[in-house]
Motif scaffolding. Structure first.
Motif, PDB file in Angstrom:
ATOM      1  N   SER A 125      -7.308 -10.277  11.596  1.00  0.00           N
ATOM      2  CA  SER A 125      -6.682 -11.401  10.912  1.00  0.00           C
ATOM      3  C   SER A 125      -7.229 -11.518   9.504  1.00  0.00           C
ATOM      4  N   ARG A 129      -2.524 -14.634   8.680  1.00  0.00           N
ATOM      5  CA  ARG A 129      -1.837 -13.484   9.255  1.00  0.00           C
ATOM      6  C   ARG A 129      -2.749 -12.774  10.249  1.00  0.00           C
ATOM      7  N   SER A 130      -2.145 -12.207  11.283  1.00  0.00           N
ATOM      8  CA  SER A 130      -2.941 -11.505  12.288  1.00  0.00           C
ATOM      9  C   SER A 130      -2.109 -10.397  12.918  1.00  0.00           C
ATOM     10  N   GLU A 175       0.689  -5.769   5.934  1.00  0.00           N
ATOM     11  CA  GLU A 175       1.085  -6.883   6.791  1.00  0.00           C
ATOM     12  C   GLU A 175       0.094  -8.044   6.720  1.00  0.00           C
ATOM     13  N   LEU A 176      -1.196  -7.736   6.560  1.00  0.00           N
ATOM     14  CA  LEU A 176      -2.204  -8.791   6.491  1.00  0.00           C
ATOM     15  C   LEU A 176      -2.490  -9.239   5.066  1.00  0.00           C
TER      16      LEU A 176
END
Length: 432
Positions: A125, A129-130, A175-176
């Protein structure tokens, strides 16, 4: 007087004149062009498809061998009985004397190196976000030896600072929202044992390097951590989960399995073929199916040659009668009309090879343009696993396409050519 040898010069001359004849002269130039274009397109599609399939397989295997171990040596899980409660627990097998085992494995013929590795799954994370991540704990020297990970052309950051933090895949970093210098929090369910049960273990690590292995699933889930830190984080003090083996000949990795098993008694081996064998077998089956389907398309295009030759034989009935009257044998007439069809097949095949090679060499650029015009939906790396559409031209694939096209073109000309050869010259000239 002896008969001229088969496929003499005059037979080629007559066949070529028939192919070049205008429709008003009894030729079938339109049908010839249709046949030629059909064969060319069929051969082009066959060569381009085989090149893409070969390139896809080569790219997939390259990403497997470039970012993963060729073989993995590990111990199976064991069971432990609690003497007080009589409960039986299953614990993962660990290798405690891993330095000695790695040295024995590395000394085997055909082995390039053997890397002790700690593996575990965590939740990563950063901010709000994770995502799920797979952590590989290994030494800095071993990380620098992985080709797809330590490639400066695709990665960024300082891989030499690996001892100060972790290396994160580009997909996970995206994405993170991570960059070099940011910190990622890792949460493992297997933490410390307390009177109240097992508590999750939480650690925060600095991102020192971001890599791209060329595979979407690897870049999106993988994190590399220094071996000592991974041993502490996953409760593996003084032990590792597995020994990752890299061979000089990955395609012959199965031959190393007996020696690997002897290096660590009671162990088990998991090769890259075991991990991806089903997918590679599916690719091979798909290659065969695609070849059969496209072969049918080439056959359909070749059938136009039959139609054109039947029309040509009908229009050239008078010429056939005259040729037979002046001494041409049935075999000579058969070869003349066979050459008419063969010319079309050869020219169409040559044009198809040129177009197919050109298409295969530029398929990545073409696909990039299609992907751009479609808004990025034509090529989804999350579905296909790789980031681009590769193509690999192989001589064997071009030879298969050429051989198939020429064989079909020659076969379909036999029937109309035999019909012309068996035509009765008296009947052909009766009403002339």
């Amino acid at each position: 007087m002896a008969n001229p040898r088969p496929f003499s010069r005059y037979e080629f001359m007559i066949a070529w004149r028939y192919l070049r004849a205008r429709r008003a002269e009894g030729g079938v130039s339109v049908m010839t062009w249709i046949s030629l274009i059909g064969i060319a397109l069929g051969v082009m599609a066959l060569i381009a498809t085989l090149a893409v399939r070969s390139g896809f397989r080569a790219e997939f295997v390259d990403t497997i061998l470039g970012a993963n171990a060729h073989s993995t040596l590990y111990l199976p899980p064991s069971q432990i009985r609690n003497e007080l409660t009589e409960e039986v627990y299953t614990v993962a097998g660990v290798i405690e004397d891993y330095a000695e085992v790695a040295a024995r494995v590395a000394a085997l013929p055909g082995v390039l190196r053997a890397d002790p590795v700690v593996r575990g799954q965590v939740m990563a994370s950063a901010g709000d976000r994770s995502g799920v991540a797979e952590v590989y704990g290994l030494s800095a020297e071993d990380l620098a030896a992985i080709p797809r990970v330590a490639d400066p052309a695709t990665g960024y950051g300082d891989i030499t600072a690996f001892g100060e933090g972790v290396a994160v895949g580009a997909g996970m970093a995206r994405e993170l929202g991570l960059g070099v210098g940011d910190r990622v929090q890792l949460i493992s369910p297997q933490g410390a044992q307390t009177p109240f049960g097992v508590t999750p273990r939480v650690g925060s690590y600095k991102v020192v390097y971001v890599f791209s292995a060329g595979r979407y699933d690897i870049d999106r889930t993988r994190i590399y951590m220094p071996l000592e830190e991974a041993q502490s984080y996953f409760n593996r003090e003084g032990a590792v989960d597995e020994i990752q083996v890299f061979a000089a000949a990955p395609e012959a990795i199965d031959a190393l399995t007996p020696a690997l098993l002897e290096a660590l008694p009671g162990s088990m081996v998991w090769t890259w073929r075991d991990a991806s064998g089903a997918f590679l077998s599916a690719l091979d089956i798909e290659d065969d199916v695609m070849f059969v389907i496209l072969s049918v398309l080439v056959l359909i295009a070749s059938m136009n040659i039959t139609s054109g030759l039947i029309m040509l034989v009908k229009n050239k009935g008078r010429d056939i009668g005259i040729l037979r009257t002046i001494g041409l044998t049935e075999g000579a007439v058969l070869r003349v009309f066979f050459l008419c069809g063969a010319f079309t097949g050869v020219l169409g095949t040559l044009a198809g090879v040129v177009l197919g090679v050109a298409l295969a060499l530029n398929v990545d650029s073409i696909m990039a343009g299609v992907n751009y015009l479609s808004g990025g939906g034509a090529w989804d790396p999350s579905v296909r696993g790789i980031y681009r559409l590769p193509a690999e031209l192989r001589g064997i694939d071009i030879a298969r396409a050429v051989g198939l096209s020429l064989t079909l073109s020659f076969i379909v000309t036999i029937f109309p050519a035999r019909r012309a050869a068996r035509m009765n010259p008296v009947e052909a000239l009766r009403y002339e």
